[in-house]
Write an enzyme that holds these catalytic residues in place. Structure first.
Site, PDB file in Angstrom:
ATOM      1  N   GLU A 197      66.093  36.124  63.051  1.00 20.59           N
ATOM      2  CA  GLU A 197      66.270  35.669  61.679  1.00 20.59           C
ATOM      3  C   GLU A 197      65.843  36.785  60.725  1.00 20.59           C
ATOM      4  OE1 GLU A 197      64.177  32.112  60.492  1.00 20.59           O
ATOM      5  OE2 GLU A 197      65.266  32.004  58.615  1.00 20.59           O
TER       6      GLU A 197
ATOM      7  N   GLY B 133      54.760  34.916  60.391  1.00 20.61           N
ATOM      8  CA  GLY B 133      53.803  34.072  61.108  1.00 20.61           C
ATOM      9  C   GLY B 133      54.376  33.639  62.454  1.00 20.61           C
TER      10      GLY B 133
ATOM     11  N   MET C 195      58.384  32.090  64.539  1.00 25.38           N
ATOM     12  CA  MET C 195      59.835  31.905  64.463  1.00 25.38           C
ATOM     13  C   MET C 195      60.275  30.788  65.395  1.00 25.38           C
ATOM     14  SD  MET C 195      62.702  32.778  63.207  1.00 25.38           S
ATOM     15  CE  MET C 195      64.213  31.959  63.694  1.00 25.38           C
ATOM     16  N   GLU C 196      61.154  29.935  64.862  1.00 22.73           N
ATOM     17  CA  GLU C 196      61.528  28.680  65.514  1.00 22.73           C
ATOM     18  C   GLU C 196      62.677  28.771  66.514  1.00 22.73           C
ATOM     19  OE1 GLU C 196      62.116  29.480  62.248  1.00 22.73           O
ATOM     20  OE2 GLU C 196      63.961  28.582  61.500  1.00 22.73           O
TER      21      GLU C 196
ATOM     22  N   HIS D  50      55.031  23.403  61.996  1.00 17.73           N
ATOM     23  CA  HIS D  50      56.182  23.851  61.209  1.00 17.73           C
ATOM     24  C   HIS D  50      57.320  24.327  62.108  1.00 17.73           C
ATOM     25  CE1 HIS D  50      58.097  25.916  57.690  1.00 17.73           C
ATOM     26  NE2 HIS D  50      58.529  26.740  58.641  1.00 17.73           N
ATOM     27  N   GLU D  51      57.027  25.216  63.023  1.00 18.26           N
ATOM     28  CA  GLU D  51      58.096  25.760  63.877  1.00 18.26           C
ATOM     29  C   GLU D  51      58.664  24.662  64.772  1.00 18.26           C
ATOM     30  OE1 GLU D  51      58.998  28.404  62.698  1.00 18.26           O
ATOM     31  OE2 GLU D  51      57.146  29.176  61.802  1.00 18.26           O
TER      32      GLU D  51
ATOM     33  N   HIS E 102      61.100  22.495  62.883  1.00 14.55           N
ATOM     34  CA  HIS E 102      62.409  23.125  62.679  1.00 14.55           C
ATOM     35  C   HIS E 102      63.415  22.709  63.749  1.00 14.55           C
ATOM     36  CE1 HIS E 102      62.318  25.769  59.258  1.00 14.55           C
ATOM     37  NE2 HIS E 102      61.364  26.567  59.708  1.00 14.55           N
TER      38      HIS E 102
ATOM     39  N   GLU F 174      63.735  25.612  55.079  1.00 17.40           N
ATOM     40  CA  GLU F 174      62.339  26.013  54.887  1.00 17.40           C
ATOM     41  C   GLU F 174      61.592  25.078  53.935  1.00 17.40           C
ATOM     42  OE1 GLU F 174      60.960  27.742  56.906  1.00 17.40           O
ATOM     43  OE2 GLU F 174      62.490  29.053  57.766  1.00 17.40           O
TER      44      GLU F 174
HETATM   45  N1  BES Z   1      61.940  30.911  60.030  1.00 18.27           N
HETATM   46  C1  BES Z   1      60.663  31.368  59.643  1.00 18.27           C
HETATM   47  C2  BES Z   1      60.318  32.715  60.172  1.00 18.27           C
HETATM   48  C3  BES Z   1      61.063  33.879  59.567  1.00 18.27           C
HETATM   49  C4  BES Z   1      60.969  34.154  58.254  1.00 18.27           C
HETATM   50  C5  BES Z   1      61.816  34.721  60.305  1.00 18.27           C
HETATM   51  C6  BES Z   1      61.626  35.250  57.706  1.00 18.27           C
HETATM   52  C7  BES Z   1      62.473  35.784  59.759  1.00 18.27           C
HETATM   53  C8  BES Z   1      62.380  36.071  58.451  1.00 18.27           C
HETATM   54  C9  BES Z   1      59.575  30.407  60.089  1.00 18.27           C
HETATM   55  O1  BES Z   1      59.984  29.119  60.306  1.00 18.27           O
HETATM   56  C10 BES Z   1      58.560  30.354  59.001  1.00 18.27           C
HETATM   57  O2  BES Z   1      58.887  29.860  57.966  1.00 18.27           O
HETATM   58  N2  BES Z   1      57.357  30.865  59.214  1.00 18.27           N
HETATM   59  C11 BES Z   1      56.332  30.975  58.231  1.00 18.27           C
HETATM   60  C12 BES Z   1      55.183  30.038  58.474  1.00 18.27           C
HETATM   61  C13 BES Z   1      55.381  28.653  58.005  1.00 18.27           C
HETATM   62  C14 BES Z   1      54.178  27.794  58.342  1.00 18.27           C
HETATM   63  C15 BES Z   1      55.693  28.547  56.534  1.00 18.27           C
HETATM   64  C16 BES Z   1      55.818  32.400  58.359  1.00 18.27           C
HETATM   65  O3  BES Z   1      56.198  33.067  59.305  1.00 18.27           O
HETATM   66  O4  BES Z   1      55.042  32.819  57.513  1.00 18.27           O
HETATM   67 ZN    ZN Z   2      60.158  27.916  58.593  1.00 17.83          ZN
END
Ligand code: BES
Ligand code: ZN
Length: 873
Positions: free
Chosen positions: A126, A266, A268-269, A302-303, A306, A325
């Protein structure tokens, strides 16, 4: 002015793809020097398209070995590969394209695509990383069934993982082996994942509500194997919460999490194979404080969530990012609220929103939760899309009520299962189940900026009528000079002088069952009748809308709200408003006296036995610099620092004996347990200790050092060392920091914490930052280490903004260096400087110069260029 017009992607240009991929078979052969990717893609033409258009596939850094269209090998110019696009001419509506390419995970410092993380190889796709793995229609509305076959050296990479269920594994020649995975759920490429490594496994089982057994596995490097218990536990609780609260069950036979030390975000799902930043999954009481436990629990949830809000129902295009998101952040916040304490969770979420999102909305990169255009999608994983996006979902829930909201999500998941959809589709479901018209509400999706609501009141004893007048306005944001009125839900109560609520009768759009008043116009006047005494209005309870509120409460009313409001959030909020009022006077004149109401309210808070420790801790905490700076724009950094310091010292000294008493009474010798009660106790313990030390006695600082030394858990340890680092005793601080490193230098998370502790000292400056970056513990290619030093330094307001103005040039130079390694992370750091206009010139001008320096350097990434150009324009 944006970069080159040609590079702008616009929502209005969205077009379905000419072809789609229904099946994707990958063979990934990992060798020391390179990785060979063989992909077999089954294409079908979209039947709305006439003729046989050219096919264009995304591909970055692909060393082509061969390309076959059906059985026929293609050679240039039958295909062209330029500007990260492979173009060729199909000869039938259905065809198979086979490509063999080489990629280099060990040279991939962007941490996007397939890359090396320590001793393992892992992926991050992603948003647009899959094109670094193979040629593809790398967009979320192309959904295929994936089969992934991985081959590697058995000794080096005994564990080989991908999405879905394992279907085969075995030995190969040359000490190699393979594993094959099949994911039956069609998915976009951004959810693909592959991992190869020497990893230890923590196994568990979850039985779903319909009785299916799911294997749970967390993989980590051997030295971290003891840190996976909490994540497994969080995962099981998340799975059962999603069943109960949303009726959503897990769908594959296996759910895996892998911990990686090198990770941009943080976590990835990826379908069935979540990949986590080690810092966001590995926990132990010895090395993780309460805040870390909180964060890990929330990210695991969170993940996992998703899997439905994102994976089963995904986004049509990246303009819909908030669809998955915003909704998933909202869902994880509900999970945390249900699991621990709803008021505490709300307070902490609102603090995050005000510190990160409000400033974004007030700055040069402000954008709506659904942006209309972008150059680099990675720049749109923002507090706006996430946190404000979650607030929009929350408002929908507030407006239609819990029962309808659940009906709406049921309809959404059932209707769009297996599809790539839009925010319109989501809101449409909410409209259907509630019969509420969301046409005007949808402005929240497309208008940027934080609205302000000015409220005034009047009371007429003769007619026993109380009136509230609301006026909303929203400042211009880039490309949006004028805003139309928003739909603003005001959750409210009217209070008698003893805090009791008065039954509401009014002529406004008020819903008595939810206590929500809806504002839809620029200006709204509401008359409340049958009011025998002037009431106190408790407005925007639980922060029911992401807005700034201006209401001039009398001291008396503010005291009532802070001490008697039945809504814990609003009690906290009344205290914060008082602190802000005091600080705004001190910023103008540091000599002014601190009003008695501060003492009255702090004392009332400390003596209120009805408050939980966690809420007390929040109520006696001053607003952070991150929250304050946007309120005082243009902010004089030094004056603000001095003002906050004065108020803090006043509270510390005024209540020294209280702090001392709490520091002793809240200590505990019981074994560490992570729960709301205990975390609340430790939070107030740390807060009290900080104030006590700030009051200046040797006894206090000795106590803090002793707490640090005796601690058997990270919360107490950080409370102890934190208080010492905040004190004047720099010698003692040095000594404890050195001790910390000696003790824990073999633990990755502890080393990150150590870097953080260094960079969060008041006295830290760019010279110390530069020196810390030469330490053996530092690694410029590791995002966590970079964040621990540069990120922490830049958000250390006292050190960074109130210190030397050379700090800005220093950070600019680091951004330029980092851009060559990892543009995504470099771009995030430009946020430090983008708000230069909200500072007085002493800071604003050097900040601007630093931005100009960045933009003047050669071969900047599009990531950094987009944000810096906006910041300067
Ligand atoms: N899908 C995102 C991770 C992501 C973000 C991948 C941007 C590539 C580019 C994941 O679900 C996410 O939102 N992670 C957050 C933490 C969450 C608790 C808000 C993160 O990684 O900070
Ligand atoms: Zn997310």
């Amino acid at each position: 002015m944006k970069t080159d017009n040609a590079n702008i992607i616009r929502l209005k240009d969205y077009k379905k793809p000419d072809y789609t991929i229904t099946q994707t078979d990958l063979t990934i052969k990992i060798f020391d020097q390179y990785t060979q990717v063989e992909s077999t893609l089954y294409f079908t033409k979209n039947n709305e398209v006439s003729g046989l258009p050219e096919l264009s596939l995304n591909g970055i850094d692909q060393a082509i070995q061969s390309i076959h269209l059906d059985e026929r090998e293609l050679f240039e110019p039958s295909y062209r590969y330029e500007n990260e696009v492979l173009t060729l001419q199909p000869t039938a509506e259905n065809f198979i394209l086979k490509s063999i390419t080489h990629i280099h995970p060990n040279k991939n410092t962007s941490l996007e695509g397939l890359y090396q993380s320590g001793t393992m190889i892992c992926s991050q796709c992603e948003a647009e990383g899959f094109r670094k793995i193979t040629f593809y229609l790398d967009r979320p509305d192309v959904m295929a069934v994936f089969t992934t076959h991985i081959e590697a050296n058995r000794k080096q990479y005994p564990v080989l993982l991908s999405n879905g269920n394992p279907i085969d594994q075995g030995e190969l020649a040359d000490e190699r082996h393979f594993a094959t995975w099949h994911d039956p759920f069609p998915k976009p490429s951004y959810l693909f994942a592959a991992v190869a490594g020497d990893l230890v496994r923590h196994d568990d089982v979850f039985v779903t509500q319909s009785g299916r057994e799911v294997s749970l596995r967390i993989f980590a490097e051997a030295h971290n194997a003891h840190k996976t218990d909490f994540a497994i536990d969080s995962l099981k609780r998340s799975m059962s919460w999603d069943e109960k609260r949303y009726g959503r069950e897990y769908d594959l036979d296996i759910f895996m999490i892998v911990a990686s030390d090198y990770f941009n975000m943080g976590a990835m799902e990826n379908k069935g194979l979540n990949i986590f930043n080690s810092a966001a999954v590995l926990a132990s009481p010895e090395t993780s404080n309460d805040a870390r436990f909180d964060r890990i629990e929330a990210i695991v949830a969170h993940e996992y969530f998703h899997n439905w809000s994102g994976n089963r129902v995904t986004c049509r295009d990246w303009f819909q990012l908030t669809l998955k998101e915003g909704l998933t952040v909202y869902r994880d916040s509900q999970f945390t609220a249900d699991t621990h304490n709803a008021a505490v969770k709300r307070i902490s979420d609102v603090e995050d929103l005000k510190s990160a999102q409000f400033s974004e909305d007030a700055g040069p990169n402000a954008h709506p939760i659904q942006p209309q255009e972008y150059v680099e999608i990675n720049n749109f994983y923002t507090a706006t899309v996430y946190e404000k996006g979650a607030e929009i979902i929350r408002m929908i829930n507030t407006i239609i009520g819990d029962e309808n909201f659940r009906k709406g999500t049921d309809l959404y998941f059932d209707t769009f299962d297996g599809q790539a959809v839009t925010t319109e589709d989501f809101v449409g479901c909410m409209e259907k189940v509630s019969s509420v018209d969301f046409t005007q509400f949808k402005r929240w999706y497309v208008q940027a900026g934080t609205p302000t609501v000015d409220v005034s009141e009047s009371y007429d004893a003769g007619t026993q009528t109380y009136q509230l007048s609301f006026k909303q306005h929203c400042k211009p944001t880039p490309n949006q000079p004028k805003k139309l009125p928003f739909v603003i839900p005001v959750k409210m109560a009217l209070l008698e002088s003893n805090g009791n609520e008065i039954a509401i009768q009014c002529d406004g759009n008020f819903n008595a069952s939810t206590s929500v008043l809806l504002l839809t116009e620029e200006s709204t006047i509401v008359s409340f009748t049958g009011i025998s005494q002037k009431p106190v209005a408790s407005l925007f309870r639980d922060f029911s809308a992401p807005v700034n509120v201006n209401m001039n409460y009398s001291d008396e009313d503010q005291i009532l709200l802070a001490t008697k409001d039945g809504n814990a959030f609003n009690r906290y909020n009344a205290m914060q408003s008082l602190y802000i009022d005091v600080l705004s006077v001190l910023v103008k004149n540091i000599q002014s006296d601190i009003p008695k109401s501060v003492d009255t309210l702090v004392l009332a808070t400390l003596e209120d036995s009805g408050l939980s420790n966690a809420i007390t801790s929040y109520m006696v905490s001053l607003p952070s610099f991150a929250v304050l700076r946007s309120m005082f724009a243009p902010v004089d950094a030094r004056a603000l620092t001095a003002a906050r310091e004065k108020l803090q010292t006043h509270i510390a000294k005024q209540f020294e004996s209280h702090w001392q008493g709490l520091a002793h009474s809240l200590a505990s010798a019981q074994p560490y347990e992570f729960n709301a009660e205990e975390a609340g106790r430790r939070s107030l313990h740390g807060k009290a200790l900080n104030y006590w030390v700030k009051a200046g006695s040797l006894e206090a600082i000795t106590y803090a050092e002793a707490l640090y030394r005796a601690a058997d858990n990270q919360s107490d340890r950080l409370n102890g060392i934190g208080a010492v680092l905040n004190s004047e005793d720099s010698e003692r601080a040095e000594k404890l920091l050195a001790h910390f490193y000696r003790q824990w230098h073999q633990d990755t998370q502890m080393v990150e914490t150590w870097l953080t502790l260094n960079a969060s000292q008041d006295r830290f400056d760019h010279k110390q930052a530069a020196e810390l970056m030469t330490h053996e513990a530092f690694d410029f290619t590791n995002p966590n280490k970079v964040r621990s030093v540069l990120g922490v330094f830049a958000s250390n307001f006292e050190a960074f903004h109130a210190g030397s103005d050379e700090n800005y040039q220093f950070i600019a130079e680091q951004i330029v260096k980092l851009d060559k390694i990892n543009p995504q992370i470099a771009a995030r750091f430009t946020k430090i400087l983008e708000s230069w206009r909200s500072f007085t010139d002493d800071r604003g001008i050097p900040m601007k110069k630093a931005l100009e320096y960045i933009i003047s350097t050669e071969s900047l990434s599009s990531d950094v260029t987009e944000l810096v150009q906006n910041a300067l324009s």
